[in-house]
Structures are given as C-alpha cells and as structure tokens.
Design an enzyme around this catalytic site. Structure first.
Site, PDB file in Angstrom:
ATOM      1  N   GLY A 258       0.920  -1.423  -0.145  1.00 55.67           N
ATOM      2  CA  GLY A 258       0.301  -0.142   0.240  1.00 55.67           C
ATOM      3  C   GLY A 258       0.785   1.190  -0.189  1.00 55.67           C
ATOM      4  CB  VAL A 259      -0.171   4.583  -0.767  1.00 51.72           C
ATOM      5  CG1 VAL A 259       0.393   5.984  -0.814  1.00 51.72           C
ATOM      6  CG2 VAL A 259      -0.635   4.351  -1.430  1.00 51.72           C
ATOM      7  N   GLY A 260       2.112   5.118   1.531  1.00 44.45           N
ATOM      8  CA  GLY A 260       2.103   5.576   2.809  1.00 44.45           C
ATOM      9  C   GLY A 260       3.993   4.894   3.294  1.00 44.45           C
ATOM     10  CG  ASN A 261       6.143   7.726   6.028  1.00 45.93           C
ATOM     11  OD1 ASN A 261       6.863   8.132   4.985  1.00 45.93           O
ATOM     12  ND2 ASN A 261       5.355   9.484   6.223  1.00 45.93           N
ATOM     13  CD  GLU A 284      -3.584   0.501  -4.257  1.00 45.97           C
ATOM     14  OE1 GLU A 284      -4.560   0.443  -5.456  1.00 45.97           O
ATOM     15  OE2 GLU A 284      -3.273   0.384  -3.503  1.00 45.97           O
ATOM     16  CG  ASN A 374      -5.976   9.857   2.908  1.00 47.49           C
ATOM     17  OD1 ASN A 374      -6.553  10.799   2.609  1.00 47.49           O
ATOM     18  ND2 ASN A 374      -5.147   9.194   3.088  1.00 47.49           N
ATOM     19  N   GLY A 378      -7.180   0.753  -2.451  1.00 42.78           N
ATOM     20  CA  GLY A 378      -7.063  -1.045  -3.258  1.00 42.78           C
ATOM     21  C   GLY A 378      -7.265  -2.265  -2.132  1.00 42.78           C
TER      22      GLY A 378
END
Length: 497
Positions: A258-261, A284, A374, A378
């Site tokens: 996924g997205v982020g730190n 993604e 947010n 996905g």
C-alpha cells in the site's frame, strides 16, 4: 488532423456547471496540473456573480493540490469518487460540502462504463507524447484513462514537457469487455503484457492541447524510525518463517504494498532480510522504496498503476530511465487491482490500517467511525483475494494516548473473514485457522502495546460468551475515553460490569 494549442482558461471554458469530469492519473502521478486550476478560477468568478458552478469529479484515485485542492477551495466539486487525500477535500467530504462516494478502486472504471454515474462530459488527460491521429503516450500514472477517453464526449489534453525522457513502452493500456462478453484477464505473471503501449483517442473528441511543464509535486516520505523499522523487520521475519515452513514457495510470491511510510518500511524490511529472495511486485503504486530495491536487485519487476515517486526520486528515475524499461509496467487501475489476477497470482498483500480490533476486523478509512480520512483505495481488492492478507500499523499513536488495537473497530472496511495477519512493531498475529477468542488472545499477546495489554484482557473478561464476545456498552469505551480525556488509557470498564 492537427490539434490547436489552447490556454488552460480556454480549455476550462468548455466545462459547464453540472458536467461529469474525469481526469487521468492515479495518486498525484499523471494528473492534470493546469486545466483544473483554471477551472477552479472560473468557478470562483461565477460564484462571485452569484452563479452556480460545480462539476462531478471522477479520478483514478487520489490526486493533488492542482486537482482536488484547487477545485475544493473554489467550492467547485459536487460529487466525488473514489479515493482522495487532500486535506481540504477530506474536510469538505466530512462537512457534506462534497458528496463523496468511496468504492473499491477496481470497481470505478467498470461502474462508469456500466452507466452508474451517467454520461462523461469531459476527460482531462495528461500525456507526454502524441501524434495527429490521437495516439498518445501517458505519463507517470495510468489510472482509468483508457475508460475515460472511451466514454468522454470531449477530451482536453495536457501535454507535459516536464518528463525529459520518453515514457514510451511503460504502459499497458487494456480495457476488458463488459459482461456478458468479458473474457479472462490473461495475466499469469506480473510482467505479462496484455494491452497496448499507446492510448488511442478519437481525434474528433479532442478540443485542444494545453502545454504544461509542472511536476507531480509529491514530497519525499518521512525517514524510517524505530517503530516503522520494527514493523518492517517483523513482516520480513514472518515471511521468511513461512518460506522455511514451505507455505511460501522458494521462488517467493509477488508483493502488493500500500501507500505511505509504513508500507515503504515493510518493503525495506524485505530488502534487509537475507532470507527473502529477489521478488516481483503486482501492486497499485510503486513508491521511492521500489527504486532502491530495483537498484539493489531485490525487486526484479513491478506491475503497477502509477509511479508515485517523490519529485526528487522522479528526477533520479528520469536520469536512469533505461535501467527501468524492462522492470516496470503501468496498467489501468481496474487491472492492477483486479480480484481475478490477485487471486491467480497468489499475492502477499500488505496494507496499512487506521485501527484493528482484537478479533481481526480492520478500519482503513474512518477516524472514530465518522471522520473520513482518505478512502478504502485498493486495500479491499487485494485483502480479500490475496494468498496472504497482511495489515500493518503502529500499536499506538499520539504518544501512546491512542491504541491502534481496540476492542471493536469504530468502522469496518475489512472483516475477520479477509484479514489473515496483523503486524505492529510489537509483533505478528497470524490468525489463520483460529476461532475469534483465539484470535483475540493472540492479538493482545503479540500486537498490543504493553500499556494496553491489561486493558484489552479486562475487556475480554467483561465481554459476552458468544462466538465473538463483546460487551456492547463497553465496546467503544476506549474511543470515548480519548474523546473525554484525551487518552484511551483513562478507560474505566468498571461502570460496564
């Protein structure tokens, strides 16, 4: 056929109140930079005259300040889907100024083709190359551009000269047929190409071309800290143990991240563990960490929907772009996130959670069950269909005043049916094959912060004896303690006994 160069303001003049507008890109990558800003200014001017102006905005995923930010501040968005990540857009969605709808990302393109949102009036598409026949090369994010140009009545092109090297060959434009004519998605390994490197747009739809030289404006991620490093190490050690046990094949399985730190930290954890072999990704987005892993030879290929690199990393990417030409492929979001392909490839899916509960339910979207952050993105596409669905989060936030593991999540995005493993910096809870009470005991022992272990055990003592034991009066007592005292540790279960 030649297309006229026009200003962003002229392009915006073709967009009218109530129009359904779609934009290219996925996350900030590949989104328009100029036309949406001009559209926001048009909205402000009309509002000053007392005239209404709002568009319904449909994008591949989140965008950036050029799109969501500018349009939200101008009060120019009526309906909005899917994922968003701009603070002012988040606030407007929570205040009800934007009617925000949050579907799974794999559903968005097909929902539009199925007619669920009506006709698409205008598509704004960023490209990096084009010819007079309407054949274009997209930029750093694919999103749902193939569906948008297929559906749109009018297309506005933003021609980006920011990318000083060609993106030709990095895209795999593919739109599946709609039911009942749909066939299998023929992807059997992450590197399989099934579509076209170019995107064809009906020249008759193209209003004009707006020149642009703007970057994506993506900031670098925060450096790893002790907590995120520990999460990454725990994930890697768990997967290495799965390999030793024969539950993961020796050649490994493709990774989704996924997205982020925290997601970046998990990838670095895999890179630093010598027992984890070189792997491929089917995901993604790829972030800065993937560039590093490719340079190290740890990640050999990544299928993605967008290159979500920080501006600094994007400059490095362009300097060495030929190194990546056989290592990266961008697909539409409905393909990068397609449940059929996720299930077939047997992904190891790693996504972040806002909060988890002691029975394995996960909240990815809503703070205190009400305030949208947010969106689901996905995570649901991958979680339900992956071979291993892993959720990552720090055990505490706000200096320990909030526990990310609670008795009952305040909003459910992913049920206990889909979540197999939870990882915090404290450890790993592998819930496969466990009944709810067993899961609760494992999560408390392995993942909960020491400050909250006894609190969670106390909750179990006062919960009912059903299959999933809850005390409905006390289920949200930690959330209430934070709202009343600013610290979940101030909870008092005594009044619920």
């Amino acid at each position: 056929m030649s297309f006229p160069f026009i200003s962003a303001e002229e392009a915006a003049s073709h967009i009218h109140n109530g129009d359904n507008v779609g934009t290219s890109g996925f996350t900030a990558s590949g989104t328009p930079k100029l036309v949406t800003v001009a559209l926001a200014e048009k909205a402000r001017q009309l509002h000053e005259k007392g005239e209404p102006f709002k568009v319904n905005l449909y994008t591949g995923a989140s965008t950036n300040d050029y799109v969501d930010g500018a349009l939200t501040r101008a009060d120019a968005i009526g309906q909005r889907m899917p994922y968003q990540g701009t603070p002012c857009t988040r606030e407007a969605a929570n205040d009800g100024r934007i009617n925000y709808y949050d579907p799974h990302l794999s559903h968005v393109s097909q929902d539009m083709r199925y007619g669920f949102v009506g006709d698409l009036d205008v598509a704004i598409i960023e490209v990096t190359e084009m010819n007079p026949e309407g054949e274009v090369i997209l930029g750093a994010g694919l999103g749902m551009s193939p569906t948008l140009v297929q559906m749109a009545k009018k297309v506005i092109i933003e021609y980006s000269s920011y990318y000083r090297t060609s993106f030709r060959g990095f895209h795999d434009n593919y739109v599946p047929l709609d039911p009942p004519r749909r066939r299998e998605i023929p992807i059997y390994k992450p590197s399989d190409r099934i579509g076209d490197t170019i995107l064809r747009i009906d020249p008759a739809k193209i209003i004009g071309v707006v020149p642009s030289n703007e970057s994506e404006s993506i900031r670098s991620f925060t450096s790893l800290n002790d907590t995120t490093r520990a999460i990454g190490a725990n994930v890697a050690e768990f997967l290495a143990a799965e390999m030793r046990a024969g539950k993961i094949p020796p050649e490994f399985l493709p990774i989704q991240s996924g997205v982020g730190n925290v997601a970046n930290a998990a990838l670095y954890g895999l890179a630093e563990n010598p027992q984890i072999p070189a792997f491929q990704m089917f995901t993604e987005v790829v972030q800065d960490a993937v560039m590093d892993l490719m340079q190290q030879g740890k990640c050999t290929f990544a299928s993605t929907c967008a290159l979500a690199f920080s501006d600094q990393a994007m400059l490095r990417f362009m300097d060495d772009i030929d190194f990546y030409r056989d290592k990266l492929l961008m697909r539409p979001g409905e393909i990068s996130n397609h449940p059929e392909v996720v299930r077939r490839l047997g992904l190891i899916a790693m996504n972040t959670a806002l909060e988890c509960d002691i029975y394995g339910f996960v909240n990815s979207t809503h703070v205190d069950g009400t305030y949208m952050m947010n969106g689901i993105g996905g995570s649901g596409d991958f979680c339900r269909n992956a071979a291993l669905s892993i959720f990552l989060c720090p055990s505490v936030q706000k200096g320990g005043r909030i526990s990310a593991i609670v008795p009952m999540v305040s909003h459910v995005d992913h049920t206990d049916h889909d979540v197999k493993i939870i990882v915090t910096e404290q450890g790993v809870a592998d819930m496969r094959g466990m009944a709810p009470r067993q899961r609760a005991e494992m999560i408390i022992e392995n993942c909960v912060h020491p400050d909250y272990k006894e609190i969670m055990r106390d909750y179990l003592k006062i919960s009912s004896s059903g299959h999933i034991g809850h005390n409905l009066k006390a289920a949200f007592a930690l959330h209430m303690a934070y709202m009343e005292h600013g610290d979940m540790r101030m909870v008092d279960f005594g009044k619920f006994v």
